[in-house]
Design an enzyme around this catalytic site. Sequence first.
Site, PDB file in Angstrom:
ATOM      1  N   GLU A  91      58.899 102.820  70.960  1.00 61.53           N
ATOM      2  CA  GLU A  91      58.725 101.497  71.585  1.00 61.53           C
ATOM      3  C   GLU A  91      58.853 100.401  70.539  1.00 61.53           C
ATOM      4  OE1 GLU A  91      55.279 101.009  74.186  1.00 61.53           O
ATOM      5  OE2 GLU A  91      55.166 103.173  74.415  1.00 61.53           O
ATOM      6  N   LEU A  96      52.254  90.831  88.393  1.00 61.66           N
ATOM      7  CA  LEU A  96      52.672  89.450  88.637  1.00 61.66           C
ATOM      8  C   LEU A  96      53.326  89.332  90.008  1.00 61.66           C
ATOM      9  CD1 LEU A  96      54.077  88.891  85.058  1.00 61.66           C
ATOM     10  CD2 LEU A  96      52.061  87.748  86.026  1.00 61.66           C
ATOM     11  N   MET A  98      48.397  93.820  81.416  1.00 64.12           N
ATOM     12  CA  MET A  98      47.971  94.685  82.513  1.00 64.12           C
ATOM     13  C   MET A  98      47.691  93.933  83.824  1.00 64.12           C
ATOM     14  SD  MET A  98      48.276  97.547  81.109  1.00 64.12           S
ATOM     15  CE  MET A  98      47.445  98.749  82.132  1.00 64.12           C
ATOM     16  N   ARG A 131      45.301  85.355  92.554  1.00 61.21           N
ATOM     17  CA  ARG A 131      46.427  85.597  91.645  1.00 61.21           C
ATOM     18  C   ARG A 131      47.244  84.336  91.416  1.00 61.21           C
ATOM     19  NH1 ARG A 131      47.397  90.878  90.124  1.00 61.21           N
ATOM     20  NH2 ARG A 131      46.307  92.342  91.448  1.00 61.21           N
ATOM     21  N   HIS A 160      57.930  99.807  78.703  1.00 60.17           N
ATOM     22  CA  HIS A 160      57.189 100.832  79.447  1.00 60.17           C
ATOM     23  C   HIS A 160      57.400 102.192  78.777  1.00 60.17           C
ATOM     24  CE1 HIS A 160      55.227 102.743  82.823  1.00 60.17           C
ATOM     25  NE2 HIS A 160      56.202 103.635  82.817  1.00 60.17           N
ATOM     26  N   VAL A 218      56.617  96.939  90.200  1.00 60.30           N
ATOM     27  CA  VAL A 218      56.043  97.229  88.881  1.00 60.30           C
ATOM     28  C   VAL A 218      56.906  98.244  88.123  1.00 60.30           C
ATOM     29  CG1 VAL A 218      54.046  98.236  87.699  1.00 60.30           C
ATOM     30  CG2 VAL A 218      53.706  96.658  89.604  1.00 60.30           C
ATOM     31  N   ASP A 219      57.139  97.966  86.840  1.00 56.92           N
ATOM     32  CA  ASP A 219      57.921  98.855  85.966  1.00 56.92           C
ATOM     33  C   ASP A 219      59.300  99.172  86.549  1.00 56.92           C
ATOM     34  OD1 ASP A 219      55.796  98.908  84.162  1.00 56.92           O
ATOM     35  OD2 ASP A 219      54.862 100.600  85.173  1.00 56.92           O
ATOM     36  N   GLY A 242      47.891  95.603  71.226  1.00 57.71           N
ATOM     37  CA  GLY A 242      48.982  94.776  70.704  1.00 57.71           C
ATOM     38  C   GLY A 242      49.829  95.385  69.604  1.00 57.71           C
ATOM     39  N   ASN A 288      59.799  93.596  79.746  1.00 57.12           N
ATOM     40  CA  ASN A 288      58.607  94.436  79.630  1.00 57.12           C
ATOM     41  C   ASN A 288      58.990  95.707  78.879  1.00 57.12           C
ATOM     42  OD1 ASN A 288      55.907  95.361  80.261  1.00 57.12           O
ATOM     43  ND2 ASN A 288      56.817  96.674  81.825  1.00 57.12           N
TER      44      ASN A 288
END
Length: 217
Positions: free
Chosen positions: A176, A95, A92, A67, A111, A146-147, A14, A109
């Site tokens: 970041e 979705l 992680m 899921r 990355h 994803v990403d 975090g 998000n």
Amino acid sequence: MARLKTAVLISGRGTNLQALIGACAEPSFPAEICLVVSNRPDAVGLRRAIEAGIATHVVDHKKFADRRSFEVALDGALREARVEFICSAGFMRVLTEWFVERWRDRQINIHPSLLPVFPGLDTHARALAAGVRLAGCTAHFVRTEVDAGPIIVQAAVRVLPADDEETLAARVLAAEHKIYPLALRLIAEGRVEVVDERVRIDGAAEAQGMLLSPAES
Ligand code: GRF
């Protein structure tokens, strides 16, 4: 003006959450963190939230049969807390379309690569193996792939000859921590629009010039 009610989704240490907490502590910042959700009960980031006096919630994916039921519980927790916007920060879980579409253009998000290169895991090892001279990070809207998704802010970071995964990751992580609060601020100020899957930013200050690596000598 009302601050954008934001949830942060985490799975681990975090540090990006911490950067967002720091930004939101500024009274003039246009977003507030009203909930931190982890899919792991032992995530260190939960302690950061508690220390900052932020409500936390655990949706342990291991306790759900599939899921969809996990995502229904996650979505329910977010709606109950009247969350308007989501920042995934080291979350992680992949979705599904169901969740992503419910929060379309309301979930971002962070990355640790200059997307669209090096999506997925082990980005720094892959960047070093490829011999790139510039690495970096990307804040982007979430899509089912994803990403991937419309890019909001990127920072480029020089790869140094002596870099290993750890040193490069540390330098990218520092970047970041700058761009994620910036992306959230631009969105909360209402300056970000997604048009044809590309992001337009109203009144964005353009940084001038090239970032060379190696620098000219
Ligand atoms: C960061 O490198 C982020 O870009 C990636 O996962 C890492 C999470 O780190 N998605 P932290 O939990 O924010 O410290």
